[in-house]
Design an enzyme around this catalytic site. Sequence first.
Site, PDB file in Angstrom:
ATOM      1  N   SER A  86      -9.474   1.794   3.030  1.00  0.00           N
ATOM      2  CA  SER A  86      -8.502   2.638   2.225  1.00  0.00           C
ATOM      3  C   SER A  86      -7.657   1.655   1.503  1.00  0.00           C
ATOM      4  O   SER A  86      -6.964   2.188   0.489  1.00  0.00           O
ATOM      5  CB  SER A  86      -7.793   3.817   3.174  1.00  0.00           C
TER       6      SER A  86
ATOM      7  N   LYS B  20       0.651  -1.243   0.022  1.00  0.00           N
ATOM      8  CA  LYS B  20       0.120   0.226  -0.109  1.00  0.00           C
ATOM      9  C   LYS B  20       0.846   1.241  -0.029  1.00  0.00           C
ATOM     10  O   LYS B  20       1.818   1.117   0.885  1.00  0.00           O
ATOM     11  CB  LYS B  20      -1.007  -0.058   1.315  1.00  0.00           C
TER      12      LYS B  20
ATOM     13  N   SER C 288      -9.700  -0.441   7.177  1.00  0.00           N
ATOM     14  CA  SER C 288      -9.214  -0.208   5.968  1.00  0.00           C
ATOM     15  C   SER C 288      -8.445  -1.327   5.471  1.00  0.00           C
ATOM     16  O   SER C 288      -8.419  -1.487   4.119  1.00  0.00           O
ATOM     17  CB  SER C 288      -8.103   0.796   5.957  1.00  0.00           C
TER      18      SER C 288
END
Length: 614
Positions: free
Chosen positions: A144, A70, A168
């Site tokens: 996210s 990420k 997330s």
Amino acid sequence: MSIARLIAGYRDGSSDPADIVARAYERARGTSEPTWISLVAWSRVKLILARLRDAAPTDLPLYGVPFAIKDNIDLAGTPTTAACPAYAYVPDDSAFVVAQLIAAGAVPIGKTNMDQFATGLTGTRTPHGACASVIDPRYVAGGSSSGSAVAVADGTVSFALATDTAGSGRVPAAFNGIVGFKASLGAIGTRGVVPACRSLDCVSLLTSDVADAERVLAVALGVDPADAYSRALPEPRAVGPGCGTPVARIAIPRPDQLTFCGDRVAEAAWAGTLQRAEMLGWELVEIDYEPFAEAASLLYEGPWIAERYAAFGAFVADHPRDVDPIVRRVVMAARDHSAVDAFAAAHRLAELRLTTRAVWQSVDALLLPTAPTLFTAAEVAEEPIARNAMLGTYTNFVNLLDLCAVAVPGGAREDGLPFGVTLIAPAGADRALVTLAARWTGEPAVGPANGATGDSALAVTGCGQSAQPVAAAPSDEVERVALAVVGAHLSGEPLNHQLVALGARLRETIQTAPGYRLYALPDTVPAKPGLVGGGPLHGPGIELEIWELSLESFGRLVAGVPAPLVIGTVMLADGRGVKGFLCEADAVADAPDITAYGGWRAYRAAPGGAAPVG
């Protein structure tokens, strides 16, 4: 891209890590989805691969395994942007957890898309374009950690690093039919992670199955002496009535305390989840969920939002045009909270921790929907803040109450959309929680022989080192059925999560014997093919997958097969006959014959083939 399969191939010489990684890299580079923000320079990837030549596949637990990161987690020499180009910097050092994974043989491919500054649960708050669910592109991928979830779910990489402060890592796992593991606070070091709420941030793991999560977790866990929030896993809490017994006791909320935001199909899937839990022999215990719900409300409605302002609020204030407007609105509102608010909320959270602690004295884990519903991108755009908040209903409290959690595919929804559930346990029960999740998905635990630690067979909770293993029927005592799937149940296709939820395991990819024809059935949602036998006995067969599941699960799946599909015997290229999906011959009279493509995936990948037929 299963880790076990990759390493087995490396060990027997049938696969080469350079080829596997190059294939993953090329797939990432050629994807049309906004999954990736940047790729690692290929010259750096080759350097990492070169180091593997001095080791053997038996030396490193993640030897030659490609993974994604990420883009709020540092990788040396590769930009970190947190999905905000104006914020970008190039770190000299990799994040603590990234360095551990590379040292264990894993190979990073690139940095993935995300809600900007990890502030969101939809995956839409990004300048790079929103990722869509791999199961149905009309729906958001969740956030996210949207790009990380898609990179795993579409088979590009074996696992991905995510972060999880409010859900997330769990919400995108649910929306893409994969596994999302959120360890206890501090169990996986966060040095080198762009902070959101530093006291609550966790690095989480996204994998295609629980066994892979356990393998990666065994490497990722570890104390970072340079990280003020890093800690060794706490010991499980004291014993309770559910401990020392072979039956897992699982807490669930009272029905009146659950919300599905008007989504009746999700509510029905939850009912199926409870039935599956009971079929596994778990004892379901209704609890008062209100203290957990109140804790969840503190994360965004209380002063903890101010911690985001402390992390990156100054940048947001100074760069108003460079920040997503919804992220800016959320973060700038944090200035309205006072120190008095913070202390009052901290005192209330301490009371809620005390209240909820009593739950863990009598149960092994808490079972919840991962999210109450899911939304299309258009629905999120209509109400970006309200609908984002709904997605955190069952995830926001976990870090505030110092718990660990694993999101896994749940019971199947009737409309083919994904439905995920989460198992939650006290801090320190991380490895034991993996075992319980493996029981849910029908997987055997990895165990110490494959590199995991030896306590993975403990029951979850506060049961301590004397706890007994969670009851699980030995695999050699359960009658198994081989099932051939040819269309929407294939890996990565919209209905594959139904097989995963029933504990099915993929065994092989093979072709049918000659004589089968494949048709694109009209007016089916999700799009499905029809396989019909009785054709000329020449030419290549049709590609399919063989999945293995228990006789009980096979019966449940068969009961829901819609006409004109039927379950019959499918002959394979090697002469075997297995149960599989076939289609009534009269239903394909007006359907396009797509046999020449050789399989459903090839047809879907062809120009115009991805659109629903009809």
